[in-house]
Scaffold this motif. Structure first.
Motif, PDB file in Angstrom:
ATOM      1  N   THR A  94     -10.601 -65.069  42.241  1.00 33.44           N
ATOM      2  CA  THR A  94      -9.590 -65.940  41.797  1.00 33.44           C
ATOM      3  C   THR A  94      -9.245 -67.117  42.864  1.00 33.44           C
ATOM      4  OG1 THR A  94      -8.507 -64.541  40.335  1.00 33.44           O
ATOM      5  CG2 THR A  94      -7.268 -66.487  40.823  1.00 33.44           C
ATOM      6  N   GLU A  95      -9.081 -66.912  44.174  1.00 31.81           N
ATOM      7  CA  GLU A  95      -9.106 -68.005  44.978  1.00 31.81           C
ATOM      8  C   GLU A  95     -10.475 -68.590  45.218  1.00 31.81           C
ATOM      9  OE1 GLU A  95      -7.892 -66.064  48.590  1.00 31.81           O
ATOM     10  OE2 GLU A  95      -6.040 -65.238  47.742  1.00 31.81           O
ATOM     11  N   MET A  96     -11.449 -67.996  44.969  1.00 26.45           N
ATOM     12  CA  MET A  96     -12.849 -68.700  44.913  1.00 26.45           C
ATOM     13  C   MET A  96     -13.232 -69.366  43.458  1.00 26.45           C
ATOM     14  SD  MET A  96     -14.905 -65.352  46.607  1.00 26.45           S
ATOM     15  CE  MET A  96     -16.655 -66.246  46.213  1.00 26.45           C
ATOM     16  N   GLY A  97     -12.082 -69.445  42.669  1.00 24.84           N
ATOM     17  CA  GLY A  97     -12.286 -70.041  41.308  1.00 24.84           C
ATOM     18  C   GLY A  97     -13.104 -69.207  40.412  1.00 24.84           C
ATOM     19  N   LEU A  98     -13.236 -68.085  40.443  1.00 23.32           N
ATOM     20  CA  LEU A  98     -13.824 -67.218  39.380  1.00 23.32           C
ATOM     21  C   LEU A  98     -12.506 -66.725  38.403  1.00 23.32           C
ATOM     22  CD1 LEU A  98     -16.284 -65.058  41.511  1.00 23.32           C
ATOM     23  CD2 LEU A  98     -16.731 -67.230  40.048  1.00 23.32           C
ATOM     24  N   GLU A  99     -12.504 -67.157  37.315  1.00 24.20           N
ATOM     25  CA  GLU A  99     -11.559 -66.836  36.377  1.00 24.20           C
ATOM     26  C   GLU A  99     -11.660 -65.544  36.086  1.00 24.20           C
ATOM     27  OE1 GLU A  99     -10.397 -68.374  31.707  1.00 24.20           O
ATOM     28  OE2 GLU A  99     -12.123 -69.193  32.672  1.00 24.20           O
ATOM     29  N   LYS A 100     -10.441 -65.044  35.657  1.00 25.29           N
ATOM     30  CA  LYS A 100     -10.122 -63.648  35.256  1.00 25.29           C
ATOM     31  C   LYS A 100     -10.336 -63.481  33.527  1.00 25.29           C
ATOM     32  CE  LYS A 100      -8.676 -59.552  35.171  1.00 25.29           C
ATOM     33  NZ  LYS A 100      -9.519 -58.237  35.746  1.00 25.29           N
ATOM     34  N   HIS A 101     -11.036 -62.759  33.099  1.00 23.88           N
ATOM     35  CA  HIS A 101     -10.921 -62.597  31.680  1.00 23.88           C
ATOM     36  C   HIS A 101     -10.290 -61.490  31.119  1.00 23.88           C
ATOM     37  CE1 HIS A 101     -14.738 -65.233  32.460  1.00 23.88           C
ATOM     38  NE2 HIS A 101     -14.175 -65.891  31.855  1.00 23.88           N
ATOM     39  N   ASP A 102     -10.263 -61.511  29.818  1.00 25.16           N
ATOM     40  CA  ASP A 102      -9.352 -60.234  28.898  1.00 25.16           C
ATOM     41  C   ASP A 102     -10.276 -59.948  27.875  1.00 25.16           C
ATOM     42  OD1 ASP A 102      -7.730 -58.214  28.123  1.00 25.16           O
ATOM     43  OD2 ASP A 102      -5.954 -59.645  27.903  1.00 25.16           O
ATOM     44  N   GLU A 103     -11.094 -58.907  27.938  1.00 22.52           N
ATOM     45  CA  GLU A 103     -11.897 -58.353  26.901  1.00 22.52           C
ATOM     46  C   GLU A 103     -11.742 -56.764  26.884  1.00 22.52           C
ATOM     47  OE1 GLU A 103     -13.274 -60.578  25.122  1.00 22.52           O
ATOM     48  OE2 GLU A 103     -13.069 -62.429  26.319  1.00 22.52           O
ATOM     49  N   ASP A 104     -12.098 -56.387  25.737  1.00 19.26           N
ATOM     50  CA  ASP A 104     -12.064 -55.038  25.177  1.00 19.26           C
ATOM     51  C   ASP A 104     -13.041 -54.721  24.100  1.00 19.26           C
ATOM     52  OD1 ASP A 104     -10.641 -55.319  22.857  1.00 19.26           O
ATOM     53  OD2 ASP A 104      -8.723 -55.349  24.263  1.00 19.26           O
ATOM     54  N   PHE A 105     -13.230 -53.546  23.964  1.00 20.67           N
ATOM     55  CA  PHE A 105     -14.262 -53.364  22.734  1.00 20.67           C
ATOM     56  C   PHE A 105     -13.825 -53.721  21.290  1.00 20.67           C
ATOM     57  CE2 PHE A 105     -17.123 -50.782  19.849  1.00 20.67           C
ATOM     58  CZ  PHE A 105     -18.596 -51.137  20.570  1.00 20.67           C
ATOM     59  N   GLY A 106     -12.128 -53.690  21.418  1.00 25.29           N
ATOM     60  CA  GLY A 106     -11.887 -54.029  19.618  1.00 25.29           C
ATOM     61  C   GLY A 106     -11.949 -55.509  19.822  1.00 25.29           C
ATOM     62  N   GLN A 107     -12.084 -56.237  20.622  1.00 22.27           N
ATOM     63  CA  GLN A 107     -12.460 -57.734  20.499  1.00 22.27           C
ATOM     64  C   GLN A 107     -13.930 -57.986  20.330  1.00 22.27           C
ATOM     65  OE1 GLN A 107     -10.588 -60.373  23.592  1.00 22.27           O
ATOM     66  NE2 GLN A 107      -9.629 -58.552  24.330  1.00 22.27           N
ATOM     67  N   THR A 108     -14.740 -57.048  20.936  1.00 25.40           N
ATOM     68  CA  THR A 108     -16.057 -57.092  20.775  1.00 25.40           C
ATOM     69  C   THR A 108     -16.434 -56.915  19.204  1.00 25.40           C
ATOM     70  OG1 THR A 108     -16.695 -56.352  23.028  1.00 25.40           O
ATOM     71  CG2 THR A 108     -18.424 -56.062  21.358  1.00 25.40           C
ATOM     72  N   LEU A 109     -15.869 -55.760  18.733  1.00 25.28           N
ATOM     73  CA  LEU A 109     -16.124 -55.460  17.335  1.00 25.28           C
ATOM     74  C   LEU A 109     -15.558 -56.588  16.465  1.00 25.28           C
ATOM     75  CD1 LEU A 109     -14.746 -51.740  17.119  1.00 25.28           C
ATOM     76  CD2 LEU A 109     -17.222 -52.500  17.036  1.00 25.28           C
ATOM     77  N   GLY A 110     -14.518 -57.110  16.689  1.00 22.97           N
ATOM     78  CA  GLY A 110     -14.104 -58.516  16.054  1.00 22.97           C
ATOM     79  C   GLY A 110     -15.383 -59.658  16.145  1.00 22.97           C
ATOM     80  N   ARG A 111     -15.780 -59.814  17.332  1.00 24.25           N
ATOM     81  CA  ARG A 111     -16.820 -60.899  17.374  1.00 24.25           C
ATOM     82  C   ARG A 111     -18.033 -60.487  16.524  1.00 24.25           C
ATOM     83  NH1 ARG A 111     -15.951 -65.680  20.560  1.00 24.25           N
ATOM     84  NH2 ARG A 111     -17.955 -65.614  21.218  1.00 24.25           N
TER      85      ARG A 111
END
Length: 287
Positions: free
Chosen positions: A117-134
């Motif tokens: 995070t200090e290097m500017g790499l964003e933290k994401h929030d994904e799980d398989f329920g979201q993948t099924l939704g996509r």
């Protein structure tokens, strides 16, 4: 493992059978009566067990140590988050997620320091329920499962896959594996100790408020914070479609504000995250 799978299947079947006996007023929540019972059970478990333990953990464990614990499990979660981003057709985010894991595991000393995070790499929030939704799978019904909290039908299926993808699950020694799960659960709950106060101030009917907050947050996550306009403006569209009153007629009184109306974005986020807190088995994706 077979016995565990069998027991879960029996619980789900009995839960579904019990739920079929009740029909809620919200079409997304046809098993509302059963869900309210499960909500009360989970809330009681939280008040009598999880919250006191989390409070003691926060009072006894120094803040830097709690941050290390949180970062360690969040770092493990980046592996599965990256896999879900790849399955959702987002290779750029996948590279970021796996780069985060690489940098935090090495330079961050096994993930206890979030150097990514200090290097500017964003933290994401994904799980398989979201993948099924996509992939286009609909939410299905809203459920409140004993111990595991709120899930849609789709997210229930996704949580099973998340369970098997959890790196902690593959720790050979059972004592260490369950201790790690317990520590992760307590850490997550300790981070949400202020949520109860926010919820008390935000709603008269906590069940309805948290249900709506959960569904709203899940839709936002699936669309990365930018759900389709038609979905966002559905209540407004329904209002606009109603026939206008004849000229000179008295306008109907405005409907009362629902007790579940979110007081703030912070309240919605807290409510939704608090609902997911009982899921000790699910890998954390929080930063």
């Amino acid at each position: 493992m077979r016995r565990w799978v069998t027991n879960v299947a029996i619980v789900l079947l009995l839960s579904g059978a019990a739920g079929c006996a009740s029909v809620g007023s919200d079409p997304r929540d046809p098993f509302e009566a059963f869900n309210r019972h499960m909500y009360t059970f989970n809330e009681g478990l939280d008040q009598d067990l999880l919250k006191p333990i989390a409070t003691g953990y926060k009072e006894v464990v120094p803040g830097p140590v709690r941050t290390w614990v949180r970062n360690f499990f969040a770092n493990l979660g980046d592996l599965w988050i990256g896999a879900n981003n790849l399955l959702q057709g987002k290779p750029g985010e996948t590279v970021v997620d796996w780069a985060r894991f690489a940098f935090n595991t090495t330079f961050g000393l096994l993930g206890i320091n979030d150097v990514a995070t200090e290097m500017g790499l964003e933290k994401h929030d994904e799980d398989f329920g979201q993948t099924l939704g996509r992939w286009g799978m609909e939410d299905g019904n809203y459920h409140v499962w004993p111990l595991f909290g709120s899930r849609t039908s789709r997210d229930t299926l996704g949580s099973v896959v998340d369970w098997f993808a959890d790196p902690v699950r593959y720790v050979d020694k059972g004592t260490i594996r369950w201790s790690a799960r317990g520590l992760r659960l307590v850490s997550n709950r300790a981070d949400l100790l202020d949520a109860s106060r926010i919820l008390e101030e935000a709603a008269l009917d906590k069940y309805v408020f948290q249900r709506d907050a959960y569904l709203q947050r899940r839709r936002s996550l699936i669309y990365d914070g930018n759900p389709p306009r038609a979905a966002r403006d559905a209540p407004l569209a329904e209002t606009e479609s109603e026939p206008s009153a004849p000229a000179g007629a008295q306008a109907p009184a405005a409907p009362p504000v629902a007790a579940s109306q979110p007081a703030s974005a912070e309240a919605v986020e807290s409510a939704a995250r608090l609902l997911e807190a009982p899921a000790a088995a699910a890998p954390t994706s929080g930063g």
